[in-house]
Each structure stands twice: as structure tokens, then as C-alpha cells.
Design a protein around this motif. Sequence first.
Motif, PDB file in Angstrom:
ATOM      1  N   ALA A 155      -4.849  -3.264  -5.926  1.00 36.50           N
ATOM      2  CA  ALA A 155      -3.639  -3.295  -7.888  1.00 36.50           C
ATOM      3  C   ALA A 155      -2.567  -4.592  -7.513  1.00 36.50           C
ATOM      4  CB  ALA A 155      -3.098  -2.024  -8.419  1.00 36.50           C
ATOM      5  N   LEU A 156      -1.584  -3.640  -5.868  1.00 39.51           N
ATOM      6  CA  LEU A 156      -1.118  -3.924  -4.574  1.00 39.51           C
ATOM      7  C   LEU A 156      -1.782  -5.632  -4.651  1.00 39.51           C
ATOM      8  CD1 LEU A 156       0.572  -0.971  -3.285  1.00 39.51           C
ATOM      9  CD2 LEU A 156       1.268  -2.273  -5.516  1.00 39.51           C
ATOM     10  N   PHE A 157      -3.063  -5.864  -3.834  1.00 43.81           N
ATOM     11  CA  PHE A 157      -3.152  -7.135  -3.340  1.00 43.81           C
ATOM     12  C   PHE A 157      -2.730  -7.835  -4.753  1.00 43.81           C
ATOM     13  CE2 PHE A 157      -5.890 -10.134  -2.463  1.00 43.81           C
ATOM     14  CZ  PHE A 157      -5.276 -11.146  -1.537  1.00 43.81           C
ATOM     15  N   ASP A 158      -3.480  -7.927  -5.868  1.00 44.98           N
ATOM     16  CA  ASP A 158      -3.419  -8.655  -6.987  1.00 44.98           C
ATOM     17  C   ASP A 158      -2.322  -8.885  -7.452  1.00 44.98           C
ATOM     18  OD1 ASP A 158      -6.536  -8.015  -7.490  1.00 44.98           O
ATOM     19  OD2 ASP A 158      -5.993  -7.042  -9.026  1.00 44.98           O
ATOM     20  N   ALA A 159      -0.525  -8.145  -7.165  1.00 49.38           N
ATOM     21  CA  ALA A 159       0.389  -8.276  -7.638  1.00 49.38           C
ATOM     22  C   ALA A 159       0.553  -9.069  -6.416  1.00 49.38           C
ATOM     23  CB  ALA A 159       1.085  -6.869  -7.747  1.00 49.38           C
ATOM     24  N   VAL A 160      -0.159  -9.281  -5.437  1.00 51.52           N
ATOM     25  CA  VAL A 160       1.117 -10.273  -4.347  1.00 51.52           C
ATOM     26  C   VAL A 160      -0.080 -11.931  -4.314  1.00 51.52           C
ATOM     27  CG1 VAL A 160       0.108 -10.872  -1.991  1.00 51.52           C
ATOM     28  CG2 VAL A 160       0.745  -9.173  -3.040  1.00 51.52           C
ATOM     29  N   ARG A 161      -1.466 -11.535  -4.782  1.00 54.23           N
ATOM     30  CA  ARG A 161      -2.651 -12.713  -5.198  1.00 54.23           C
ATOM     31  C   ARG A 161      -2.187 -13.500  -6.919  1.00 54.23           C
ATOM     32  NH1 ARG A 161      -7.905 -12.409  -5.611  1.00 54.23           N
ATOM     33  NH2 ARG A 161      -8.155 -10.600  -7.883  1.00 54.23           N
ATOM     34  N   GLY A 162      -1.342 -12.831  -7.422  1.00 53.99           N
ATOM     35  CA  GLY A 162      -1.450 -13.284  -8.746  1.00 53.99           C
ATOM     36  C   GLY A 162       0.002 -13.012  -9.948  1.00 53.99           C
ATOM     37  N   GLY A 163       0.804 -12.356  -9.242  1.00 54.33           N
ATOM     38  CA  GLY A 163       2.296 -12.137  -9.924  1.00 54.33           C
ATOM     39  C   GLY A 163       3.030 -12.724  -9.724  1.00 54.33           C
ATOM     40  N   SER A 164       4.695 -12.721 -10.568  1.00 54.65           N
ATOM     41  CA  SER A 164       5.512 -13.146 -10.289  1.00 54.65           C
ATOM     42  C   SER A 164       6.205 -12.876  -8.859  1.00 54.65           C
ATOM     43  CB  SER A 164       6.501 -12.782 -11.422  1.00 54.65           C
ATOM     44  OG  SER A 164       6.867 -11.587 -11.413  1.00 54.65           O
ATOM     45  N   ALA A 165       6.989 -13.087  -8.696  1.00 54.32           N
ATOM     46  CA  ALA A 165       7.924 -14.220  -6.867  1.00 54.32           C
ATOM     47  C   ALA A 165       8.556 -12.274  -6.922  1.00 54.32           C
ATOM     48  CB  ALA A 165       8.781 -14.385  -7.513  1.00 54.32           C
ATOM     49  N   ARG A 166       9.141 -11.386  -8.600  1.00 52.33           N
ATOM     50  CA  ARG A 166       9.655  -9.912  -7.702  1.00 52.33           C
ATOM     51  C   ARG A 166       8.278  -9.072  -8.267  1.00 52.33           C
ATOM     52  NH1 ARG A 166      11.151  -6.164 -12.546  1.00 52.33           N
ATOM     53  NH2 ARG A 166      11.937  -4.692 -10.866  1.00 52.33           N
ATOM     54  N   GLU A 167       7.312  -9.582  -8.155  1.00 52.40           N
ATOM     55  CA  GLU A 167       6.391  -8.721  -8.220  1.00 52.40           C
ATOM     56  C   GLU A 167       5.452  -8.841  -7.105  1.00 52.40           C
ATOM     57  OE1 GLU A 167       3.518  -9.703 -11.644  1.00 52.40           O
ATOM     58  OE2 GLU A 167       4.899  -9.166 -13.053  1.00 52.40           O
ATOM     59  N   GLN A 168       5.644  -9.540  -6.389  1.00 52.19           N
ATOM     60  CA  GLN A 168       4.593 -10.063  -4.705  1.00 52.19           C
ATOM     61  C   GLN A 168       5.899  -9.173  -3.892  1.00 52.19           C
ATOM     62  OE1 GLN A 168       4.699 -14.132  -4.553  1.00 52.19           O
ATOM     63  NE2 GLN A 168       2.869 -14.234  -5.533  1.00 52.19           N
ATOM     64  N   ALA A 169       6.807  -9.051  -4.101  1.00 54.84           N
ATOM     65  CA  ALA A 169       8.208  -8.780  -3.017  1.00 54.84           C
ATOM     66  C   ALA A 169       7.821  -6.900  -2.927  1.00 54.84           C
ATOM     67  CB  ALA A 169       9.291  -9.391  -3.558  1.00 54.84           C
ATOM     68  N   LEU A 170       8.226  -6.567  -4.625  1.00 57.30           N
ATOM     69  CA  LEU A 170       7.497  -5.516  -4.442  1.00 57.30           C
ATOM     70  C   LEU A 170       6.473  -4.780  -4.355  1.00 57.30           C
ATOM     71  CD1 LEU A 170       9.454  -4.616  -8.600  1.00 57.30           C
ATOM     72  CD2 LEU A 170      10.281  -3.761  -5.791  1.00 57.30           C
ATOM     73  N   ALA A 171       5.062  -5.066  -4.577  1.00 52.70           N
ATOM     74  CA  ALA A 171       3.907  -5.144  -4.378  1.00 52.70           C
ATOM     75  C   ALA A 171       3.987  -5.804  -2.862  1.00 52.70           C
ATOM     76  CB  ALA A 171       2.728  -5.952  -4.624  1.00 52.70           C
ATOM     77  N   VAL A 172       4.725  -6.070  -2.063  1.00 49.70           N
ATOM     78  CA  VAL A 172       4.350  -6.619  -0.505  1.00 49.70           C
ATOM     79  C   VAL A 172       5.232  -5.231  -0.224  1.00 49.70           C
ATOM     80  CG1 VAL A 172       5.906  -7.525   1.605  1.00 49.70           C
ATOM     81  CG2 VAL A 172       4.029  -9.019   0.744  1.00 49.70           C
ATOM     82  N   ALA A 173       6.408  -4.534  -0.211  1.00 51.05           N
ATOM     83  CA  ALA A 173       7.197  -3.905   0.093  1.00 51.05           C
ATOM     84  C   ALA A 173       6.244  -2.631   0.507  1.00 51.05           C
ATOM     85  CB  ALA A 173       8.423  -3.993  -0.830  1.00 51.05           C
ATOM     86  N   LEU A 174       5.562  -2.042  -0.829  1.00 52.89           N
ATOM     87  CA  LEU A 174       4.772  -0.966  -1.176  1.00 52.89           C
ATOM     88  C   LEU A 174       4.064  -1.095   0.207  1.00 52.89           C
ATOM     89  CD1 LEU A 174       5.009  -0.815  -4.989  1.00 52.89           C
ATOM     90  CD2 LEU A 174       5.587   1.205  -3.533  1.00 52.89           C
ATOM     91  N   LEU A 175       2.844  -2.187  -0.004  1.00 46.73           N
ATOM     92  CA  LEU A 175       1.874  -2.421   0.554  1.00 46.73           C
ATOM     93  C   LEU A 175       2.592  -2.138   2.678  1.00 46.73           C
ATOM     94  CD1 LEU A 175       0.298  -5.692  -0.225  1.00 46.73           C
ATOM     95  CD2 LEU A 175      -0.378  -2.794   0.214  1.00 46.73           C
ATOM     96  N   GLU A 176       3.331  -2.841   2.971  1.00 42.82           N
ATOM     97  CA  GLU A 176       3.798  -1.820   4.547  1.00 42.82           C
ATOM     98  C   GLU A 176       4.080  -0.948   3.992  1.00 42.82           C
ATOM     99  OE1 GLU A 176       7.767  -4.360   4.253  1.00 42.82           O
ATOM    100  OE2 GLU A 176       6.572  -6.741   5.072  1.00 42.82           O
ATOM    101  N   GLU A 177       4.778   0.151   3.593  1.00 41.86           N
ATOM    102  CA  GLU A 177       5.389   1.121   3.560  1.00 41.86           C
ATOM    103  C   GLU A 177       3.859   2.276   3.857  1.00 41.86           C
ATOM    104  OE1 GLU A 177       5.782   4.442  -0.135  1.00 41.86           O
ATOM    105  OE2 GLU A 177       7.333   2.724  -0.056  1.00 41.86           O
ATOM    106  N   ARG A 178       2.216   1.813   2.819  1.00 46.79           N
ATOM    107  CA  ARG A 178       1.279   2.343   2.632  1.00 46.79           C
ATOM    108  C   ARG A 178       0.762   1.835   3.927  1.00 46.79           C
ATOM    109  NH1 ARG A 178      -0.545   3.422  -3.538  1.00 46.79           N
ATOM    110  NH2 ARG A 178       2.038   3.969  -3.933  1.00 46.79           N
ATOM    111  N   LEU A 179       0.814   0.990   4.797  1.00 49.97           N
ATOM    112  CA  LEU A 179      -0.418   0.696   5.917  1.00 49.97           C
ATOM    113  C   LEU A 179       0.289   0.703   6.980  1.00 49.97           C
ATOM    114  CD1 LEU A 179      -1.861  -1.975   4.001  1.00 49.97           C
ATOM    115  CD2 LEU A 179      -2.947  -0.322   4.261  1.00 49.97           C
ATOM    116  N   GLN A 180       1.884   1.350   7.418  1.00 51.11           N
ATOM    117  CA  GLN A 180       2.426   1.236   8.821  1.00 51.11           C
ATOM    118  C   GLN A 180       1.334   2.337   9.689  1.00 51.11           C
ATOM    119  OE1 GLN A 180       5.254   0.788   9.607  1.00 51.11           O
ATOM    120  NE2 GLN A 180       5.363  -0.902   7.434  1.00 51.11           N
ATOM    121  N   PRO A 181       1.484   1.891  10.462  1.00 52.50           N
ATOM    122  CA  PRO A 181       0.204   1.991  12.055  1.00 52.50           C
ATOM    123  C   PRO A 181       1.166   3.095  12.186  1.00 52.50           C
ATOM    124  CG  PRO A 181       1.651   0.159  12.275  1.00 52.50           C
ATOM    125  CD  PRO A 181       2.071   0.474  11.121  1.00 52.50           C
TER     126      PRO A 181
END
Length: 181
Positions: A155-181
Motif C-alpha cells: 500500500a505504501l508503494f501504491d502511494a508512491v506510484r499513484g499518490g499526490s506529492a504529499r502522499e508520496q513523501a509520507l510513503a517514502v518516509a515510512l518505507l525508509e523507516e521499515r526497510l532500514q538495513p
Amino acid sequence: MARFPSNPQPVLRPQDLVVLLRLALPFEPAPSYAALGTEIGITASEAHAAVERAVAARLATKTSDGKPQVIRTALLQFLQHGARYCFPASQGGLTRGVPTGYAASPLNKQIRPGKDPPPVWPWKNGTTRGLAFYPLYPSVPEAAARNPPLGELLALFDAVRGGSAREQALAVALLEERLQP
């Protein structure tokens, strides 16, 4: 691996990204190809082929015992900068389905819905009426129901690929948080 006679270049497929996101879930060991395929809704051989394409694309490696391991920094960069162009959003009309993008967890806690129908993955067992937002792979709604953390990443990736700029920014931040190495 998907190769064409005139072009031997390997090509990533949408299900490869679904497999990578499943393998990137923290605190979950890499399952066998059969279990991975069952969880995602693909065959074991297609799960294996997806891992092989991901390794060729340098989004994953294999450990000494042959288990796939996601290269998290590469996957995150791909999700942020390339995947939305490789797998653009495809939308349709009103349907019943499962919320995705800003309408699904975790973004639905940060973004208030407007008056427009929410984006949904079309699915016969869905409970929400909204605008069709076609998933990366047809079995994604079932896979998300079986594995909610995977559903959240999708769902976060869907926000990146099809959301508004705000949705994309929030989704990217949450993806970074969840995919930390």
C-alpha cells in the motif's frame, strides 16, 4: 529469467517486487520457494525466477546457504526513484475491494480522506467501495490479507506510484523507516 531472443537482457516483472517486499519484511526469515509462492499466490518456480531476476538486478543476493537476501538500500532506492516508472499506476472505475495507498494502514492514520472514493485493489472479498487501483500482481489482495505487514508495504508503494506529492513523501518516509538495513 525473462529474456527475449533478440535481447538477452533480464527484465523485472511486477511479481518480483512483491517477492522482494515480502523478503524485506523485518523479523521474518526467508521462507522456502514453495512457502513464498503459496503466501504470495504464485508458483514455487515463479518465486524462484523472481529471486533470480532480483539477484540479476542487484536488488538481492544469495547467502552461502542459498537463501535469498534483499539488499535493502538498493530496494529502497528503486522504490523511491525507479519502480513507479517501471510499474506505473493503473486505475479504473468504482468497484469493491481492499483499500490501498493513502486509504490503507499506515497512511490512513496520517491522511484524512476527502470526499472522493478511496483507491482500492479490486477483490471479490473486499469490503470497501472505491476507485480501482490495480495491484502490482493479481494475487496481491489475497497476499495482503494473509500477511498484513506485506500489505502495508504494498500500500505504501501504491502511494508512491499513484499518490499526490504529499502522499508520496509520507510513503517514502515510512518505507525508509521499515526497510532500514
